[in-house]
Design an enzyme around this catalytic site. Sequence first.
Site, PDB file in Angstrom:
ATOM      1  N   ASP A 181      -6.258   2.655   8.291  1.00 17.71           N
ATOM      2  CA  ASP A 181      -7.679   2.331   8.455  1.00 17.71           C
ATOM      3  C   ASP A 181      -7.918   0.888   8.872  1.00 17.71           C
ATOM      4  O   ASP A 181      -8.991   0.571   9.406  1.00 17.71           O
ATOM      5  CB  ASP A 181      -8.433   2.585   7.143  1.00 17.71           C
ATOM      6  CG  ASP A 181      -8.383   4.031   6.699  1.00 17.71           C
ATOM      7  OD1 ASP A 181      -7.813   4.846   7.442  1.00 17.71           O
ATOM      8  OD2 ASP A 181      -8.888   4.338   5.610  1.00 17.71           O
TER       9      ASP A 181
ATOM     10  N   GLY B 262      -0.358   4.407   0.322  1.00 19.25           N
ATOM     11  CA  GLY B 262      -1.108   5.534   0.865  1.00 19.25           C
ATOM     12  C   GLY B 262      -0.296   6.283   1.904  1.00 19.25           C
ATOM     13  O   GLY B 262       0.931   6.196   1.951  1.00 19.25           O
ATOM     14  N   PHE B 263      -0.989   6.997   2.781  1.00 16.77           N
ATOM     15  CA  PHE B 263      -0.290   7.802   3.774  1.00 16.77           C
ATOM     16  C   PHE B 263       0.569   6.947   4.702  1.00 16.77           C
ATOM     17  O   PHE B 263       1.702   7.310   5.031  1.00 16.77           O
ATOM     18  CB  PHE B 263      -1.302   8.594   4.603  1.00 16.77           C
ATOM     19  CG  PHE B 263      -1.923   9.736   3.857  1.00 16.77           C
ATOM     20  CD1 PHE B 263      -1.184  10.865   3.560  1.00 16.77           C
ATOM     21  CD2 PHE B 263      -3.244   9.682   3.443  1.00 16.77           C
ATOM     22  CE1 PHE B 263      -1.747  11.931   2.870  1.00 16.77           C
ATOM     23  CE2 PHE B 263      -3.819  10.738   2.760  1.00 16.77           C
ATOM     24  CZ  PHE B 263      -3.071  11.862   2.467  1.00 16.77           C
ATOM     25  N   GLY B 264       0.046   5.810   5.158  1.00 17.14           N
ATOM     26  CA  GLY B 264       0.805   4.959   6.055  1.00 17.14           C
ATOM     27  C   GLY B 264       2.067   4.434   5.417  1.00 17.14           C
ATOM     28  O   GLY B 264       3.157   4.525   5.987  1.00 17.14           O
TER      29      GLY B 264
ATOM     30  N   GLY C 177       0.814  -1.204   0.000  1.00 16.02           N
ATOM     31  CA  GLY C 177       0.000   0.000   0.000  1.00 16.02           C
ATOM     32  C   GLY C 177       0.847   1.253   0.000  1.00 16.02           C
ATOM     33  O   GLY C 177       1.724   1.421   0.853  1.00 16.02           O
TER      34      GLY C 177
ATOM     35  N   GLU D 295     -19.173  17.089   1.711  1.00 20.60           N
ATOM     36  CA  GLU D 295     -18.344  17.823   0.758  1.00 20.60           C
ATOM     37  C   GLU D 295     -18.866  17.672  -0.668  1.00 20.60           C
ATOM     38  O   GLU D 295     -18.933  18.649  -1.429  1.00 20.60           O
ATOM     39  CB  GLU D 295     -16.899  17.350   0.885  1.00 20.60           C
ATOM     40  CG  GLU D 295     -16.246  17.805   2.176  1.00 20.60           C
ATOM     41  CD  GLU D 295     -15.024  17.000   2.574  1.00 20.60           C
ATOM     42  OE1 GLU D 295     -14.278  17.467   3.460  1.00 20.60           O
ATOM     43  OE2 GLU D 295     -14.824  15.905   2.033  1.00 20.60           O
TER      44      GLU D 295
ATOM     45  N   ALA E 175      -6.368  10.246   7.680  1.00 22.49           N
ATOM     46  CA  ALA E 175      -4.996  10.275   7.180  1.00 22.49           C
ATOM     47  C   ALA E 175      -3.980  10.396   8.303  1.00 22.49           C
ATOM     48  O   ALA E 175      -2.913   9.779   8.257  1.00 22.49           O
ATOM     49  CB  ALA E 175      -4.836  11.431   6.189  1.00 22.49           C
TER      50      ALA E 175
END
Length: 474
Positions: A340, A39-41, A37, A201, A351
């Site tokens: 998550d 992503g942010f992690g 992954g 949003e 995040a």
Amino acid sequence: MRSAPPTTYPGPHRFADEPPRYTVVLMSKRPRVLIVGGGFGGLFCVRRLAKADVDITVLDRSAGHLFQPLLYQCATGKLSIGHISRPLREEFARYPNVTTLLGEAVKLDPTARTVTALRPDETEFTVDYDVLVLAAGMRQSYMGNEQFARWAPGMKTLDDALEIRQRILTAFEIAETLPPGQERMDWLTFAVAGAGPTGVELAGQIREMATKTLAHEFHSIEPEEARVLLFDGGDRVLKTFAPDLSAKAQHSLEKLGVEMHFGVHVTDVRRDGITVTPKDGGAPQDFRARTVLWTAGVEAVPFARHVAEVLGAQTDRAGRIKVEADLTVPGHPEVFVIGDLVGRDNLPGVAENAMQGGLHVAACIRRDLAGKPRKPYRYRDLGSAAYINHGNALIQIGRIRVSGYLGWLAWGLIHIAFLTGVSNRISTVATWLASIARPRRYHRAFMLGASDRPEQRYTYTSRDDEPEQRASQA
């Protein structure tokens, strides 16, 4: 020929604030860290480990880092794909010990310590590891009603954002060609399931597009007449925010013209609308809408569920994995879970949690290399933010609560600060500053797809019928 399984983590470990029990024994060769992954992690874990004495492999199904909090800005034409994403190869080019691979993890062999992945052509390859970091994130959940996905795309990937942009803008274009009446109104009605940050949003952005961006660009229709319906099972929007901020958000949405329906579950999604059923047992109600967007829930990706099953780990209803205090799977101190997917202490799926988890795992690996005990993970709540419309956002940081124009400025600065890459920040800042003067949307291009791509709804040569019906007609 593959080497024998490593003995990096032979048994239970201890934490810095506990009495000594077992010591982590590292082998002499350079450890291999596999991060699933980007992503942010995964990103923050790599950054902290980049100069450590390890070999890092990042396996990602898109080979790019996506700034998910701004996906809805891409979907509604505020930002381009390049503003919110960056190739992982570009991001990690300066780190000689980092390898990036394109592939979707599908199988874990904890004995051989290998992960099998699929290439885009559906062939397989295998990656070895000594330490595995599961940072694969969550996907959209339809609460067991996967058939809803055909008519109600979620908001988790760039593909989702581009499909939503196509659906929204195409709806106005189709309405322009129709005579006044119910069919035209159906195309000018947008239903959003879920009143969390993403749903709020999206709903606000669609109304803003209709009343400002598109207001003077059509001749047959009045875009301002577009209806946006927001549905949620709770009793207010933004349930994770303080009640006073939630009330301000709801008032702003009502002022924009968003129609809110609380205490209901969406029980059917079809080509021309949805059905909602009150939680108190009232009669179901149908709503006609040709564009339905889904933001109502998330669940673990299939590989995460597979990992939990193979390792014998417990999971919650959404598939989050129960972990130890240092974010490792019980009985497997060489397998970390971050972001998550962590099912511990009610950690939020935001995040900041992923970033902090990535830094924590990197610190644990560094401490292992130094022969020091690990520390337990401590999450620090950095607050929450939600964008309502141009010049109006909410920020909640502890007891600090900001809304309106100041909240909007703070929202922009916070999000831009976390964008990856200097070029991303500069270009996004330029676009964002330009939007302060005028709430324009410069990235509204969309594609209609092709007749041989039945998953793409709107083309010149096919209809919204079921695939088997099109096949029989052919």
